[in-house]
Motif scaffolding. Sequence first.
Motif, mmCIF file in Angstrom:
data_model
loop_
_atom_site.group_PDB
_atom_site.id
_atom_site.type_symbol
_atom_site.label_atom_id
_atom_site.label_comp_id
_atom_site.label_asym_id
_atom_site.label_seq_id
_atom_site.Cartn_x
_atom_site.Cartn_y
_atom_site.Cartn_z
ATOM 1 N N LYS A 84 0.906 -1.295 -0.292
ATOM 2 C CA LYS A 84 0.084 0.004 -0.023
ATOM 3 C C LYS A 84 0.909 1.178 0.122
ATOM 4 O O LYS A 84 2.046 1.220 0.079
ATOM 5 C CB LYS A 84 -0.903 0.128 1.394
ATOM 6 C CG LYS A 84 -2.227 -1.032 0.788
ATOM 7 C CD LYS A 84 -3.472 -0.815 2.329
ATOM 8 C CE LYS A 84 -2.859 -0.865 3.516
ATOM 9 N NZ LYS A 84 -3.961 -1.184 4.455
ATOM 10 N N THR A 88 3.023 -1.247 3.674
ATOM 11 C CA THR A 88 2.386 -2.249 4.353
ATOM 12 C C THR A 88 2.506 -2.388 3.388
ATOM 13 O O THR A 88 1.591 -2.971 2.693
ATOM 14 C CB THR A 88 1.657 -1.819 5.973
ATOM 15 O OG1 THR A 88 0.544 -1.519 4.814
ATOM 16 C CG2 THR A 88 2.166 -1.038 6.866
ATOM 17 N N PRO A 89 2.123 -4.004 3.666
ATOM 18 C CA PRO A 89 1.427 -5.095 2.764
ATOM 19 C C PRO A 89 0.157 -5.696 3.254
ATOM 20 O O PRO A 89 -1.050 -4.704 4.074
ATOM 21 C CB PRO A 89 1.901 -6.478 3.210
ATOM 22 C CG PRO A 89 2.586 -6.412 4.407
ATOM 23 C CD PRO A 89 2.536 -5.536 4.997
ATOM 24 N N GLU A 119 -10.018 -1.122 7.483
ATOM 25 C CA GLU A 119 -9.257 -1.248 6.800
ATOM 26 C C GLU A 119 -9.030 -0.495 5.638
ATOM 27 O O GLU A 119 -7.879 0.080 4.814
ATOM 28 C CB GLU A 119 -8.038 -1.896 7.082
ATOM 29 C CG GLU A 119 -6.722 -1.244 7.119
ATOM 30 C CD GLU A 119 -5.759 -2.056 7.710
ATOM 31 O OE1 GLU A 119 -5.874 -3.360 8.393
ATOM 32 O OE2 GLU A 119 -4.129 -2.082 7.663
ATOM 33 N N GLU A 120 -9.392 -1.431 4.600
ATOM 34 C CA GLU A 120 -8.963 -1.580 2.934
ATOM 35 C C GLU A 120 -10.180 -0.616 2.258
ATOM 36 O O GLU A 120 -11.407 -0.649 2.229
ATOM 37 C CB GLU A 120 -8.830 -2.500 2.318
ATOM 38 C CG GLU A 120 -7.846 -4.086 3.716
ATOM 39 C CD GLU A 120 -6.749 -3.172 4.156
ATOM 40 O OE1 GLU A 120 -5.569 -2.219 2.314
ATOM 41 O OE2 GLU A 120 -6.347 -3.851 5.601
ATOM 42 N N THR A 187 -1.022 -8.481 9.408
ATOM 43 C CA THR A 187 -0.774 -8.882 7.718
ATOM 44 C C THR A 187 0.122 -9.517 7.833
ATOM 45 O O THR A 187 1.023 -10.993 7.063
ATOM 46 C CB THR A 187 -0.977 -7.259 6.939
ATOM 47 O OG1 THR A 187 -2.495 -7.630 6.866
ATOM 48 C CG2 THR A 187 -0.997 -8.743 5.280
HETATM 49 MG MG LIG Z 1 -2.876 -3.409 7.679
#
Ligand SMILES: [Mg+2]
Length: 397
Positions: A84, A88-89, A119-120, A187
């Motif tokens: 991202k 962060t993955p 979050e996403e 993650t």
């Molecule tokens: Mg994350």
Amino acid sequence: MVASIVQNPLKLGTTLHLTPTILAPISRPLLFFSNPLQLRAVRRASVSMSYDRQLAAAKKAASLAARLCQKVQKALLQSDVQSKFDRTPVTVADYGSQALVSFILEKELPSMSFSLVAEEDSEDLRKEEAQGTLKRITDLVNETLASDGMTDVSPLSEEDVLVAIDNGKSEGGPRGQHWVLDPIDGTKGFLRGDQYAIALALLDEGKVVLGVLACPNLPLASIASRNQHISKDDVGCLFYAQVGTGTYMQSLDGSRETKVHVCATETPEEASFFESFEAEHSMHDLSSSIAKKLGVKAPPVRIDSQAKYGALSRGDGAIYLRFPHKGYREKIWDHAAGYIVVAEAGGVATDAAGNPLDFSRGRYLDLDTGIIVANQKLMPALLKAVQESLKEKASSL
Ligand SMILES: [Mg+2]
Ligand SMILES: Nc1ncnc2c1ncn2[C@@H]1O[C@H](COP(=O)(O)OS(=O)(=O)O)[C@@H](OP(=O)(O)O)[C@H]1O
Ligand SMILES: [Mg+2]
Ligand SMILES: [Mg+2]
């Protein structure tokens, strides 16, 4: 005495436990109350508000998301991992889990107005080069729904998946009800094959009122002694808590429900503590200084994600210390579910100054320096050690 359950006409999807004397009036809108005694009775009844329907939907959503994540973790390919903007993955499992939870909550609770802080988001998935990834996520979501025998839903299209993910863009806040989701917390742990959690909570008027933590890699037995052999059937926990009713843990297959409690020790020397696996997420030197002041003998237990809150709620350890590096802002989805799981098991979570955590301010938790968690008895000594260590660190800079 709880005699009956009816819908609260002001807040869809929330149930009130009412006695027969006030059952008749509440089937009309509250606005029609002319008698102040009736109004007072309804206000009193709202104290025993139940979130049973929301909890059942949350448990179902988190368990299915865990199934999706387990499948991906088993066959993890490099192409399943993106980075991202903050480096962060994020994996197909993060997106798939968020789409699935969002879709299931909305389907299971059709009468509730739906707000999700998650979050996403779908921005990267809408890019040309992400077409293959989006197809893979959509297939995963549909396979997981089919594996649960959800024959009443037609398969989701790629656009449905993007929309379900983007339903998580709510800002939350102090009014109304908002779901809070971390589709995969930890993650990095997930990618390593270690601990991670699907963390789902519900806020009502800014307070966390229920939480579910699915921890697919956490053994059902205590992790306090790590040497025992654990069969794969004994791994995978679902923790859940509703305000005022305690915390429970069951196996991810739905069996073996038990009520859990935090460790009762009053002696800091006997307490063991949890912290982030990643030193980038929490300052290990600071927690080590605090542990030294408390006389803690055991080495730190470093595990990823809110699995720490789950393990703490059943007494595997007594303290959780989290001190992010300067400038990092904590997000509500990294703590909401864990917070209520620990609180209903008898623990307390505060910021480093002892202030309660405030989930009503939107997507971020604005707090002083760090987060500390322990049972009520250990808190005063812990707070003192934290304050001293923070002062020493500040003066050494
Ligand atoms: Mg994350
Ligand atoms: N710099 C920094 N400082 C503090 N925290 C950070 C930082 N960067 C990320 N994060 C958040 O940490 C979440 C992972 O939780 P933990 O720190 O408990 O796990 S770990 O042990 O470090 O893996 C992790 O959650 P996920 O992104 O859901 O995995 C992040 O939200
Ligand atoms: Mg997280
Ligand atoms: Mg996450």
